[in-house]
Design a protein around this motif. Structure first.
Motif, PDB file in Angstrom:
ATOM      1  N   VAL A   1       0.826  -1.182  -0.095  1.00 59.69           N
ATOM      2  CA  VAL A   1       0.150  -0.072   0.023  1.00 59.69           C
ATOM      3  C   VAL A   1       0.888   1.141   0.131  1.00 59.69           C
ATOM      4  O   VAL A   1       1.732   1.486   0.953  1.00 59.69           O
ATOM      5  CB  VAL A   1      -0.774   0.030   1.125  1.00 59.69           C
ATOM      6  CG1 VAL A   1      -1.807   1.260   1.214  1.00 59.69           C
ATOM      7  CG2 VAL A   1      -1.673  -1.167   1.352  1.00 59.69           C
ATOM      8  N   TYR A   2       0.897   1.958  -1.055  1.00 56.69           N
ATOM      9  CA  TYR A   2       1.514   3.290  -1.150  1.00 56.69           C
ATOM     10  C   TYR A   2       0.783   4.558  -0.660  1.00 56.69           C
ATOM     11  O   TYR A   2      -0.150   4.614  -1.043  1.00 56.69           O
ATOM     12  CB  TYR A   2       1.706   3.486  -2.693  1.00 56.69           C
ATOM     13  CG  TYR A   2       2.675   4.396  -2.950  1.00 56.69           C
ATOM     14  CD1 TYR A   2       3.645   5.197  -1.944  1.00 56.69           C
ATOM     15  CD2 TYR A   2       2.693   5.166  -4.086  1.00 56.69           C
ATOM     16  CE1 TYR A   2       4.394   6.418  -2.441  1.00 56.69           C
ATOM     17  CE2 TYR A   2       3.473   6.297  -4.559  1.00 56.69           C
ATOM     18  CZ  TYR A   2       4.180   6.945  -3.722  1.00 56.69           C
ATOM     19  OH  TYR A   2       4.879   7.883  -3.988  1.00 56.69           O
ATOM     20  N   ILE A   3       1.355   4.916   0.597  1.00 60.81           N
ATOM     21  CA  ILE A   3       0.689   6.175   1.083  1.00 60.81           C
ATOM     22  C   ILE A   3       1.650   7.313   0.462  1.00 60.81           C
ATOM     23  O   ILE A   3       2.422   7.608   0.625  1.00 60.81           O
ATOM     24  CB  ILE A   3       1.000   5.895   2.641  1.00 60.81           C
ATOM     25  CG1 ILE A   3       0.822   4.694   3.210  1.00 60.81           C
ATOM     26  CG2 ILE A   3       0.267   7.190   3.231  1.00 60.81           C
ATOM     27  CD1 ILE A   3      -0.597   4.408   3.035  1.00 60.81           C
ATOM     28  N   ASN A   4       0.801   8.034  -0.288  1.00 59.32           N
ATOM     29  CA  ASN A   4       1.331   8.776  -1.178  1.00 59.32           C
ATOM     30  C   ASN A   4       0.851  10.251  -0.934  1.00 59.32           C
ATOM     31  O   ASN A   4      -0.217  10.663  -1.038  1.00 59.32           O
ATOM     32  CB  ASN A   4       1.134   8.567  -2.739  1.00 59.32           C
ATOM     33  CG  ASN A   4       1.829   9.401  -3.546  1.00 59.32           C
ATOM     34  OD1 ASN A   4       2.611  10.393  -3.325  1.00 59.32           O
ATOM     35  ND2 ASN A   4       1.602   9.412  -5.043  1.00 59.32           N
ATOM     36  N   ALA A   5       1.877  11.038  -0.406  1.00 57.45           N
ATOM     37  CA  ALA A   5       1.679  12.538  -0.147  1.00 57.45           C
ATOM     38  C   ALA A   5       3.014  13.333  -0.997  1.00 57.45           C
ATOM     39  O   ALA A   5       4.148  12.676  -0.390  1.00 57.45           O
ATOM     40  CB  ALA A   5       1.288  12.940   1.073  1.00 57.45           C
ATOM     41  N   PRO A   6       2.731  14.359  -1.841  1.00 57.19           N
ATOM     42  CA  PRO A   6       4.167  15.067  -2.229  1.00 57.19           C
ATOM     43  C   PRO A   6       4.751  15.564  -1.168  1.00 57.19           C
ATOM     44  O   PRO A   6       4.386  15.757  -0.001  1.00 57.19           O
ATOM     45  CB  PRO A   6       3.379  15.919  -3.028  1.00 57.19           C
ATOM     46  CG  PRO A   6       1.898  15.702  -3.304  1.00 57.19           C
ATOM     47  CD  PRO A   6       1.611  14.953  -2.121  1.00 57.19           C
ATOM     48  N   LEU A   7       6.037  15.512  -1.513  1.00 56.37           N
ATOM     49  CA  LEU A   7       7.103  15.738  -0.602  1.00 56.37           C
ATOM     50  C   LEU A   7       6.688  17.200   0.212  1.00 56.37           C
ATOM     51  O   LEU A   7       6.665  17.548   1.272  1.00 56.37           O
ATOM     52  CB  LEU A   7       8.530  16.108  -1.086  1.00 56.37           C
ATOM     53  CG  LEU A   7       9.557  16.379  -0.398  1.00 56.37           C
ATOM     54  CD1 LEU A   7      10.003  15.384   0.728  1.00 56.37           C
ATOM     55  CD2 LEU A   7      10.952  16.517  -1.066  1.00 56.37           C
ATOM     56  N   GLY A   8       6.297  17.980  -0.467  1.00 54.34           N
ATOM     57  CA  GLY A   8       5.768  19.231  -0.161  1.00 54.34           C
ATOM     58  C   GLY A   8       4.707  19.300   1.101  1.00 54.34           C
ATOM     59  O   GLY A   8       4.963  19.927   2.006  1.00 54.34           O
ATOM     60  N   ALA A   9       3.704  18.411   0.585  1.00 56.38           N
ATOM     61  CA  ALA A   9       2.729  18.198   1.691  1.00 56.38           C
ATOM     62  C   ALA A   9       3.170  17.781   2.889  1.00 56.38           C
ATOM     63  O   ALA A   9       2.612  18.108   4.020  1.00 56.38           O
ATOM     64  CB  ALA A   9       1.871  17.404   1.064  1.00 56.38           C
ATOM     65  N   CYS A  10       3.987  16.806   2.949  1.00 53.48           N
ATOM     66  CA  CYS A  10       4.585  16.025   4.073  1.00 53.48           C
ATOM     67  C   CYS A  10       5.423  17.326   4.734  1.00 53.48           C
ATOM     68  O   CYS A  10       5.517  17.286   5.915  1.00 53.48           O
ATOM     69  CB  CYS A  10       5.634  15.072   3.615  1.00 53.48           C
ATOM     70  SG  CYS A  10       4.851  13.439   2.860  1.00 53.48           S
ATOM     71  N   GLU A  11       6.139  17.831   3.986  1.00 51.73           N
ATOM     72  CA  GLU A  11       7.113  18.856   4.663  1.00 51.73           C
ATOM     73  C   GLU A  11       6.245  19.872   5.328  1.00 51.73           C
ATOM     74  O   GLU A  11       6.533  20.475   6.461  1.00 51.73           O
ATOM     75  CB  GLU A  11       8.044  19.269   3.649  1.00 51.73           C
ATOM     76  CG  GLU A  11       9.296  19.638   4.066  1.00 51.73           C
ATOM     77  CD  GLU A  11      10.422  20.141   2.879  1.00 51.73           C
ATOM     78  OE1 GLU A  11      10.328  20.037   1.921  1.00 51.73           O
ATOM     79  OE2 GLU A  11      11.473  21.052   3.521  1.00 51.73           O
ATOM     80  N   ASP A  12       5.108  20.336   4.715  1.00 50.43           N
ATOM     81  CA  ASP A  12       4.059  21.302   5.245  1.00 50.43           C
ATOM     82  C   ASP A  12       3.749  20.681   6.815  1.00 50.43           C
ATOM     83  O   ASP A  12       3.412  21.357   7.655  1.00 50.43           O
ATOM     84  CB  ASP A  12       2.977  21.534   4.278  1.00 50.43           C
ATOM     85  CG  ASP A  12       3.499  22.550   3.363  1.00 50.43           C
ATOM     86  OD1 ASP A  12       4.685  23.203   3.419  1.00 50.43           O
ATOM     87  OD2 ASP A  12       2.586  22.733   2.468  1.00 50.43           O
ATOM     88  N   ARG A  13       3.462  19.390   6.634  1.00 47.07           N
ATOM     89  CA  ARG A  13       2.709  19.071   7.668  1.00 47.07           C
ATOM     90  C   ARG A  13       3.951  18.800   9.063  1.00 47.07           C
ATOM     91  O   ARG A  13       3.620  19.164   9.866  1.00 47.07           O
ATOM     92  CB  ARG A  13       2.225  17.420   7.577  1.00 47.07           C
ATOM     93  CG  ARG A  13       0.885  17.212   6.731  1.00 47.07           C
ATOM     94  CD  ARG A  13       0.840  15.741   6.279  1.00 47.07           C
ATOM     95  NE  ARG A  13      -0.320  15.704   5.400  1.00 47.07           N
ATOM     96  CZ  ARG A  13      -0.327  14.601   4.816  1.00 47.07           C
ATOM     97  NH1 ARG A  13       0.174  13.545   4.902  1.00 47.07           N
ATOM     98  NH2 ARG A  13      -1.397  14.651   3.807  1.00 47.07           N
ATOM     99  N   ASP A  14       4.775  18.159   8.659  1.00 47.23           N
ATOM    100  CA  ASP A  14       6.247  17.770   9.560  1.00 47.23           C
ATOM    101  C   ASP A  14       5.829  17.655  11.070  1.00 47.23           C
ATOM    102  O   ASP A  14       6.137  18.569  11.615  1.00 47.23           O
ATOM    103  CB  ASP A  14       7.038  19.013   9.421  1.00 47.23           C
ATOM    104  CG  ASP A  14       8.595  18.812   9.878  1.00 47.23           C
ATOM    105  OD1 ASP A  14       8.809  17.565   9.732  1.00 47.23           O
ATOM    106  OD2 ASP A  14       9.361  19.736   9.865  1.00 47.23           O
ATOM    107  N   PRO A  15       5.007  16.511  11.160  1.00 46.70           N
ATOM    108  CA  PRO A  15       4.477  16.517  12.492  1.00 46.70           C
ATOM    109  C   PRO A  15       5.547  16.490  13.558  1.00 46.70           C
ATOM    110  O   PRO A  15       5.325  16.931  14.825  1.00 46.70           O
ATOM    111  CB  PRO A  15       3.653  15.215  12.512  1.00 46.70           C
ATOM    112  CG  PRO A  15       4.260  14.427  11.381  1.00 46.70           C
ATOM    113  CD  PRO A  15       4.709  15.545  10.279  1.00 46.70           C
ATOM    114  N   ARG A  16       6.605  15.827  13.489  1.00 44.39           N
ATOM    115  CA  ARG A  16       7.577  16.056  14.618  1.00 44.39           C
ATOM    116  C   ARG A  16       8.814  16.878  14.279  1.00 44.39           C
ATOM    117  O   ARG A  16       9.820  16.741  14.878  1.00 44.39           O
ATOM    118  CB  ARG A  16       8.341  14.596  14.593  1.00 44.39           C
ATOM    119  CG  ARG A  16       7.162  13.720  15.389  1.00 44.39           C
ATOM    120  CD  ARG A  16       7.247  12.139  15.211  1.00 44.39           C
ATOM    121  NE  ARG A  16       7.416  11.553  14.008  1.00 44.39           N
ATOM    122  CZ  ARG A  16       7.864  10.386  13.776  1.00 44.39           C
ATOM    123  NH1 ARG A  16       8.261   9.631  14.678  1.00 44.39           N
ATOM    124  NH2 ARG A  16       7.675  10.017  12.517  1.00 44.39           N
TER     125      ARG A  16
END
Lengths: 636, 273
Positions: free
Chosen positions: A551-566
């Motif tokens: 299962v590929y959990i796909n979010a673009p790098l930009g989105a992940c970086e915006d979230r950056d939960p930790r």
């Protein structure tokens, strides 16, 4: 002291005259309350209806409107010999559950057949159910003989047809009686209309039945209902269904086989306390040892123990609109025991009105059908063959809140049971290795590896947690393997070099596979950036026969970086973390994922449900059929 | 075992199943003969301790002798006694002086019971109804579910056999546990006789001061609508003898049953015992 009442049930096809027969018996034995018959006669006159004896019973409005008995009624009457309770059970197919409810408690049965219509569907079905319910004292009455001119030929034909039908069921009617309930022929007094008939009338035939006896000489079965600790005493409350027990007896509690000795028999308002208790009594005992005993256990003596197993063969009948499906989980109640159970095999399905065996293979048992089946319980239970000890040999299967059907344990189920080995103290009731099939049968689904891969912050953990919780609430066994957690223990010796990362994935893959083999649905939440390592896990699972899904959990790098939960991206960008996937270490998207979830475009709930649907499909046991209620995935 | 032993055993079995299945249950108690047999059986089922409250639905039309008996029995049996009165209906003026017996019975018994249920959240009520009392009661189950509106769906009752009962309840629903279902009026008296169970004196024949005839109560309810029947039975033995021959129905002296056709069925479908 009053004599014991014999409980009789009157069954038969709808409109074959059950209510009329009962009305007539009440009238002819003078058992009605004062004025009852007169009142109804008057009411009929007022409404311009012809009086019928059946009206004496039709207490509820609905019955009068529909003219069919909808529920079980109990009525008392007396012959010169003894008092009776008549259970008036409905004949309509729709109300079979009520017929069973009534008939199950009867000591004897009268089966009515309309001489004019002959043997009908319910005549046969009721005959079959009487045999299942263990009612052996049966008389068959051919009613409405007046409509066939009191013909001996008609009567003989019905008798031979029905005798043939009952024979394989083990029912031999005590008498066949030709009657006319409406005209009172052969009911309370022998008729003069049928000189060719030399047997008893209905009342004489009933008087010939025997009262049931609970044999105290049978093996002891004390069913524990509850444990009371109202004061310093620890009291085991329950009923002795057969046999007897005395103070000083050593008891064995099944399943579990703990032993202790009866210290006292507790009875309020009794001085001195009794020293023994017998079959049929609700009693209460204390033990000399403080062993763990709980509701559901059956106490026996050392000899003549019940069987203990997780599988047995039974005859069952089904009453619920919702069919009984193969492998579906149901609560099984036997005595005071309650256990999750599944029917895992239909040996043969019977049409109970023709006794024809269904020829095509079937995955479900429908309403009003009967079958010989193999039952498997989640944990061992104690039981007997119904033929030997009826109370501990019969059970019900629940369908939701209601009883869905009932069954009796067949002799064949007992086989060479473990009783002889009890003394040795080391009994194994399961022989051989537990197979993967056994495990999935126990859990109701297959184990699997759900490999979730994606960038840090793509939503793997969030989705895994949401999915696991949904699986759990549906009764499916699951577990999350989280990358961070693995690195604290199993992989604490590994760093983030490509080699260590590959080893990390390999270990995670092996653990996931083992857990899946044990039956779990494993959700991995690992970045797992390299295609090659992920594909190795897939191959390893395939080799072991473990279902696997990428299962590929796909979010673009930009989105992940915006979230950056930790705050990890921030640190990686600042150069505080080296080798961070997506920043200074590559992420290879899965080439052929079974599922790709764009967590930046869809709600988490939507993603979770797509994942759930995949998991349910992947872990479904093959050839399996489950009801909505018991199918953990059906509500998705 | 004789037939009383069998009845006793089955009732005790039912008591224990109910207590095991429901965490919140109560036993309505009217101080009548059946009610006192229930108390007796509960004492036996739980080895001397009745582990749930006993509820008296007080209509405010109780015979004074019954209230005296209530105080006596509460002490004697160590009962956790609760009393429920529909004060709201009484304040509105609902009473036998102004209303018909079916309305009053519904308001002061059924509604008062509902109020107590709402307050305590009971999942089950142990009742003393018997099949032989009334034709609608003949169709009852041992464990009989009632919906949140207290209604009895007698058209679609759950199957019940081999002593396996319906014990699942949804929010607001409850189960009537009918521990005396199989008993007859005669059985009740034979058991009272055998066990020497104390009962109110009103069941025994006394001279009616208005007409000088010997009368006794066969069934006890609210004083304005409960009437004694002519009888000279002054001991339990005489009552037993009388019942073996009488053909007057037990509830003949209870006016609410006969107020209109099917009155009992209407009352019961709305939640009456």
């Amino acid at each position: 002291m009053q004599e014991d009442k014999l409980k009789i049930v009157i069954v038969g096809h709808v409109d074959h005259g059950k209510s009329t027969l009962i009305g007539r018996l009440l009238f002819d034995t003078d058992s009605l309350p004062l004025g009852k018959a007169e009142n109804i006669q008057k009411a009929c006159e007022a409404e311009g209806m012809e009086f019928e004896y059946a009206f004496l019973l039709d207490a509820l409005l609905e019955e009068q409107a529909q003219n069919i008995t909808i529920d079980t009624t109990q009525i008392q009457f007396k012959s010169a010999k003894r008092p009776y309770v008549i259970i008036d059970a409905p004949g309509h197919r729709e109300f079979l559950k009520n017929m069973i409810t009534g008939a199950a408690s009867a000591d004897a049965a009268v089966l009515l057949i309309d001489a004019n219509e002959g043997v009908q569907e319910q005549s046969r079905r009721h005959g079959y159910l009487l045999s299942m319910l263990g009612i052996r004292q049966v008389i068959v009455a051919a009613n409405k003989m007046d409509l066939v001119g009191y013909s001996q030929e008609t009567f003989d034909r019905i008798r031979s047809e029905y005798t043939e039908y009952l024979k394989p069921l083990g029912i031999t009617p005590r008498h066949f009686v030709p009657i006319s309930a409406k005209l009172g022929e052969n009911i309370a007094v022998p008729t003069a209309k049928m000189p060719w008939y030399h047997g008893p009338c209905i009342l004489q035939a009933l008087d010939g039945f025997d009262m049931p006896v609970r044999d105290e000489k049978q093996p002891l079965r004390f069913l524990v209902q509850d444990i009371y600790r109202f004061d310093e005493r620890r009291i085991l409350a329950g009923r002795i269904e057969s046999g007897s027990l005395s103070v000083g007896d050593e008891l064995v509690f099944w399943p579990d086989r703990k032993r202790s000795t009866v210290k006292s028999i507790e009875l309020w308002n009794s001085d001195p306390a009794p020293l023994s208790a017998n079959a049929g009594q609700s009693t209460a005992i204390t033990l000399t040892d403080q062993i763990f005993v709980e509701r559901g256990q059956i106490a026996s003596h050392d000899k003549e123990c019940p069987a203990e197993a997780r599988e047995f063969v039974a005859n069952i009948f089904w009453l619920h609109d919702e069919p009984l499906r193969l492998d579906a989980a149901h609560e099984l109640k036997l005595g005071t025991q309650s256990v999750e159970a599944r029917v895992v095999k239909f040996h043969r399905i019977l049409d109970s009105s023709t006794l024809q065996v269904a020829t095509e293979p079937r995955l479900e048992l429908r309403k009003n059908e009967a079958a010989e089946v193999l039952v498997r319980t989640r944990r061992p239970i104690a039981f007997d063959a119904a033929e030997t000890l009826p109370v501990t040999g019969r059970f019900v299967l629940m369908q939701g809140k209601r009883i869905g059907g009932g069954g009796i344990v067949l002799d064949a189920a007992i086989g060479k049971n473990a009783q002889q080995e009890v003394k040795s103290g080391n009994i194994t009731w399961t022989v051989g290795r537990v197979s993967r099939e056994d495990r999935s049968a126990l859990l109701g689904h297959k184990g699997a590896v759900i490999w979730m891969s994606g960038l840090s912050g793509a939503g793997k953990s969030t989705l895994a947690v949401a999915t696991e919780s949904a699986l759990h609430s549906r009764g499916m066994a699951s577990f999350i393997l989280d990358g961070d957690n693995l690195r604290h223990g199993l992989c604490s010796d590994l760093g983030f070099s490509p080699k260590d990362r590959a080893e990390n994935i390999r270990r995670a893959g092996e653990v996931a596979k083992l857990m899946a083999e044990s039956g779990m649905i494993v959700l991995t939440s690992l970045i797992s950036p390299y295609e090659q390592e992920r594909e190795r896990v897939r191959q390893s699972c395939a080799a072991a026969g473990v279902p696997f899904a990428m299962v590929y959990i796909n979010a673009p790098l930009g989105a992940c970086e915006d979230r950056d939960p930790r705050g990890l991206y921030k640190k990686a960008r600042a150069g505080e973390i080296k080798g961070f996937t997506g920043i200074d270490s590559p992420y290879e998207p899965p080439a052929k994922p079974e599922l790709e979830l764009r967590t930046d475009q869809k709600e988490i709930i939507v993603c979770r449900d797509e994942l759930l649907a995949l998991i349910v499909e992947l872990t479904r046991r093959t050839g399996q059929y489950r009801s909505e209620e018991s199918d953990p995935g059906a509500a998705i | 075992m004789n037939h009383l032993d069998r009845l006793e055993s089955q009732s005790i079995y039912i008591f224990r199943e109910a207590y095991q299945a429901f965490t919140k249950l109560a036993m309505p108690w009217s101080m009548g003969k059946d009610s006192n047999v229930l108390i007796w059986l509960a004492k036996k089922a739980f080895c001397g301790k009745i582990p749930f409250p006993v509820l008296h639905v007080d209509t405010t039309y109780e015979f004074p002798e019954m209230l005296e008996f209530r105080s006596w029995a509460q002490k004697e049996y160590d009962l956790d006694l609760l009393v429920s009165i529909n004060e709201e209906a009484r304040a509105r003026g609902v009473g036998y002086e102004t209303h018909d017996p079916v309305t009053v019975t519904h308001e002061l018994k059924t509604v008062a019971l509902q109020q107590a249920m709402a307050k305590h959240g009971w999942q089950a009520l142990i009742t003393g109804i018997r099949r032989d009392e009334d034709s609608t009661r003949a169709k009852e189950r041992y464990f009989s579910p009632r919906n949140a509106a207290f209604e009895w769906d007698y058209k679609d009752q759950p199957p019940e056999f081999w002593n396996q009962f319906t014990t699942a309840v949804g929010p607001g629903e409850h189960v009537r546990v009918q521990a005396l279902l199989d008993w007859t009026e005669l059985d009740i008296w034979l058991y009272i006789q055998r066990e020497k169970i104390p009962i109110p004196q009103m069941y025994f024949a006394r001279k009616d001061p208005t007409d000088g005839k010997l009368k006794r109560f066969r069934s006890l309810g609210c004083w304005p609508i409960t009437h004694p029947v002519e009888s000279s039975a002054a001991t339990i033995e005489e009552i037993v003898e009388e019942l073996k021959t009488t053909r007057v129905s037990e509830r003949a002296g209870r006016a609410q049953d006969h107020h209109e056709r099917n009155a009992m069925q209407k009352l019961r479908a709305k939640g009456f015992m």
